[in-house]
Motif scaffolding. Structure first.
Motif, PDB file in Angstrom:
ATOM      1  N   ASP A 227       0.937  11.640 -11.241  1.00 26.95           N
ATOM      2  CA  ASP A 227       1.830  10.690 -10.590  1.00 26.95           C
ATOM      3  C   ASP A 227       0.999   9.485 -10.182  1.00 26.95           C
ATOM      4  O   ASP A 227       0.230   9.531  -9.225  1.00 26.95           O
ATOM      5  CB  ASP A 227       2.495  11.328  -9.371  1.00 26.95           C
ATOM      6  N   ALA A 228       1.110   8.406 -10.943  1.00 26.40           N
ATOM      7  CA  ALA A 228       0.354   7.179 -10.680  1.00 26.40           C
ATOM      8  C   ALA A 228       1.333   6.017 -10.696  1.00 26.40           C
ATOM      9  O   ALA A 228       1.527   5.378 -11.716  1.00 26.40           O
ATOM     10  CB  ALA A 228      -0.720   6.996 -11.736  1.00 26.40           C
ATOM     11  N   PRO A 229       1.984   5.755  -9.552  1.00 26.13           N
ATOM     12  CA  PRO A 229       2.970   4.670  -9.520  1.00 26.13           C
ATOM     13  C   PRO A 229       2.367   3.346  -9.978  1.00 26.13           C
ATOM     14  O   PRO A 229       1.258   3.005  -9.607  1.00 26.13           O
ATOM     15  CB  PRO A 229       3.395   4.600  -8.056  1.00 26.13           C
ATOM     16  N   SER A 230       3.109   2.624 -10.792  1.00 24.25           N
ATOM     17  CA  SER A 230       2.594   1.378 -11.355  1.00 24.25           C
ATOM     18  C   SER A 230       2.419   0.286 -10.317  1.00 24.25           C
ATOM     19  O   SER A 230       1.746  -0.697 -10.566  1.00 24.25           O
ATOM     20  CB  SER A 230       3.502   0.887 -12.479  1.00 24.25           C
ATOM     21  N   ASN A 231       2.994   0.468  -9.127  1.00 27.04           N
ATOM     22  CA  ASN A 231       2.837  -0.561  -8.094  1.00 27.04           C
ATOM     23  C   ASN A 231       1.833  -0.145  -7.027  1.00 27.04           C
ATOM     24  O   ASN A 231       1.657  -0.849  -6.047  1.00 27.04           O
ATOM     25  CB  ASN A 231       4.183  -0.889  -7.451  1.00 27.04           C
TER      26      ASN A 231
END
Length: 96
Positions: free
Chosen positions: A79-83
């Motif tokens: 889980d690596a949110p783009s923001n």
């Protein structure tokens, strides 16, 4: 006889494995397959689009960041949110 204790050369052994394994691609010297045609088409599109040569936002291209986020989640379970960690102001917008 000393020659009896010498190991066989590895190249013929690996060549045998490649022959025995359908679909295997030798990574040995001597072969060059070039980039896939779809990669060459993508490069041509990139080079012909003036927008490709503009400065981009410091945090990265939003669509590319989103694509990485989706890939990491779907294929790697990350889980690596783009923001995440993005405090940079937005960069230029693509001209219409």
């Amino acid at each position: 006889m000393r020659a009896g204790g010498v190991q066989l050369p590895i190249i013929p052994t690996v060549a045998g494995w490649i022959t025995e394994t359908p679909g295997a691609i030798s990574l040995g010297q001597g072969g060059f397959y070039g980039p896939p045609p779809e990669a060459m088409r993508a490069v041509e599109r990139f080079l012909s689009d003036p927008w490709s040569h503009w400065y981009k936002p410091d945090a990265g291209i939003p669509e590319l960041r989103k694509a990485f986020e989706e890939k990491l989640r779907a294929e790697n379970g990350i889980d690596a949110p783009s923001n995440a960690g993005s405090s940079s102001p937005p960069g230029p917008t693509r001209p219409s």
